[in-house]
Design a protein around this motif. Sequence first.
Motif, short mmCIF file in Angstrom:
data_model
loop_
_atom_site.label_atom_id
_atom_site.label_comp_id
_atom_site.label_asym_id
_atom_site.label_seq_id
_atom_site.Cartn_x
_atom_site.Cartn_y
_atom_site.Cartn_z
N UNK A 158 0.86 4.37 -2.71
CA UNK A 158 0.69 5.68 -2.54
C UNK A 158 1.90 6.56 -2.99
N UNK A 159 3.00 6.22 -2.89
CA UNK A 159 4.16 7.07 -3.40
C UNK A 159 5.52 6.25 -3.50
N UNK A 209 8.88 7.76 -2.06
CA UNK A 209 8.93 7.60 -0.71
C UNK A 209 9.01 6.03 -0.16
N UNK A 250 -7.02 13.37 -1.72
CA UNK A 250 -6.77 14.17 -0.56
C UNK A 250 -6.10 15.45 -0.78
N UNK A 284 -2.51 7.60 2.22
CA UNK A 284 -3.81 6.93 2.67
C UNK A 284 -3.40 5.82 3.63
N UNK A 285 -2.17 5.74 4.28
CA UNK A 285 -1.90 4.98 5.42
C UNK A 285 -2.06 5.93 6.69
N UNK A 292 3.05 8.79 3.18
CA UNK A 292 1.96 7.62 2.58
C UNK A 292 0.51 8.31 3.04
N UNK A 335 0.85 -1.20 0.15
CA UNK A 335 0.02 -0.09 -0.13
C UNK A 335 0.92 1.20 0.06
N UNK A 336 1.79 1.13 0.67
CA UNK A 336 2.87 2.54 0.63
C UNK A 336 3.44 2.54 -0.76
N UNK A 357 -5.40 9.20 8.90
CA UNK A 357 -4.66 9.10 7.71
C UNK A 357 -3.70 10.27 7.41
#
Lengths: 297, 271
Positions: free
Chosen positions: A176-177, A180, A294, B103-104, B101, A172-173, B145
């Motif tokens: 996301x990016x 990073x 977001x 969404x974490x 991150x 999942x990390x 989040x």
Amino acid sequence: MAFDWLFFLEVLIAGLLSGAMYSLVALGFVLIFKASGVFNFAQGAMVLLAALTFVRLVEMGAPLWLAGVSTLMVMVVLAMLVERLVLRQLVNQAPIILFMASIGLNFFIEGTAQGVWDSDVHALDLGVPDLPIDVFGMLISQFDIFAAAMVAALVVVLAVFFQKTRIGRALRAVADDHQAALSVGIPLQTIWVVVWSVAGVVALVAGLVWGSKLGVQFSISLVALKALPVLILGGFTSVPGAIIGGLIIGAGEKLAEVFIGPFVGGAIESWFPYMLAMVFLLFRPQGLFGEKIIERV
Amino acid sequence: MSETAKPLLSVNNIEVIYDHVILVLKGVSLEVPEGGVVALLGANGAGKTTTLKAISNLLHAERGEVTKGAIEFDGEQIEKLTPNALVKRGVIQVMEGRHCFEHLSVEENLLTGAYTRSGGRGAINRDLEMVYGYFPRLKERRKSLAGYTSGGEQQMTAIGRALMSRPKMILLDEPSMGLAPQLVEGIFETVKRLNTEEGVSFLLAEQNTNMALKFATYGYILENGRVVMDGDAETLGSNEDVKEFYLGLSAGGRKSYRDVKHYKRRKRWLA
């Protein structure tokens, strides 16, 4: 004439069950799209490769479990090759370039699968007959129930894997990016192999389910097309979206065929999902569950 | 550089090229002693970020590479190692712009920092508490989040995430970016505490020269991909050129941009 609710329910359930099978294919797309940013055009070919490998091994006399494990291994090796030969070389390239690469991959896998095995139609029997059984007065296909149960089990396993494990968190990390994730020492290459392997497993399950319904042949690689409206409905980046999108498409097309079809001359089942997807594109292009964008103010 | 401490990190005359054609660093050398806080100063595009990325080898993912020179960490050549191997050896970068991150949750973000560690859950949980000790704010926001937290909280998350890998050295890129001055001060104070209490060395790229020189022990100034000046923080802070170009102070009060001398003196460095 009174509306026949029992019949409506029967059509709805049949639709939801076949929708679960669409979800399965869409799931493969979502997994890869999230983790490696590739819209994987080769997902359909992966379904074909998995189903063909499985069915040929069974025909050669392997028991079902052995054929399953061997096919799984083939899919993992495929994931490793894709990472080594494609993704690693194209790191940090534009999405369209990765997409083009996946088109190439699609032809390569289709060709290899049919070259190594063959291009005949093979019957696949998982031991569950496609016969209707009577549930509270409704006729429901036994096989569809079995398939939906398999999809449900797979989804639960995936959800636990993504939410609870170290690797799942890393996946999942990465989704996301990338940068990073790399900076904290998550090895992208390993993650890509894992994701493509998981997509391979999903393709295997999809191949088994679709293969035993339609017969294992080239055309099952086209079930990937049915995943497109599912993805547009559910959003490219959402696993729950793929599931619910699949169910909506499945139920929608069956209900439309049975209840709207007669007024417009029938046979709308095959294009109804695409119409639905188009309406969604107009009003909610990120899909029902597309990644929340977001934005802080 | 203080003569007694042996350098933990030494960068030796490196050259970095992006996409096989764009030469960004033209021979940068620097050293960070064990337990030091070293500042890397310079304007936009001077090569600070590229220098840090050359050390952490995040360059590769941007199609950049170190074509000349050597980088040594803890007595070992590291310019060919992957970021994963580097994090395991104790060098980790906190990237410019935080890069949480989104969404974490905050806590999941911190846990991803422990990805490379083989230790059991016990040790990881202890370090989680250590991070919460330095950043109590993160403990309050652990379940939210990361994308919905404030800029300061994200910077804390990013630093905390790096700490979770138990680093010997953190490459900290522009921690002050986009934060209120008060928050910046707080972040720098935590950096100093981490340095003295946890023994983490820092290489700090900053545009906020004033703040960086206040907390660092030594500094390098980069311009156009070259080190043009280096020295102790106090020496640099009192240098006339640094004062004028980076701290906005000068003996003769405010100066006009049309000032000819400004141009000439700057040019001398670039030559």
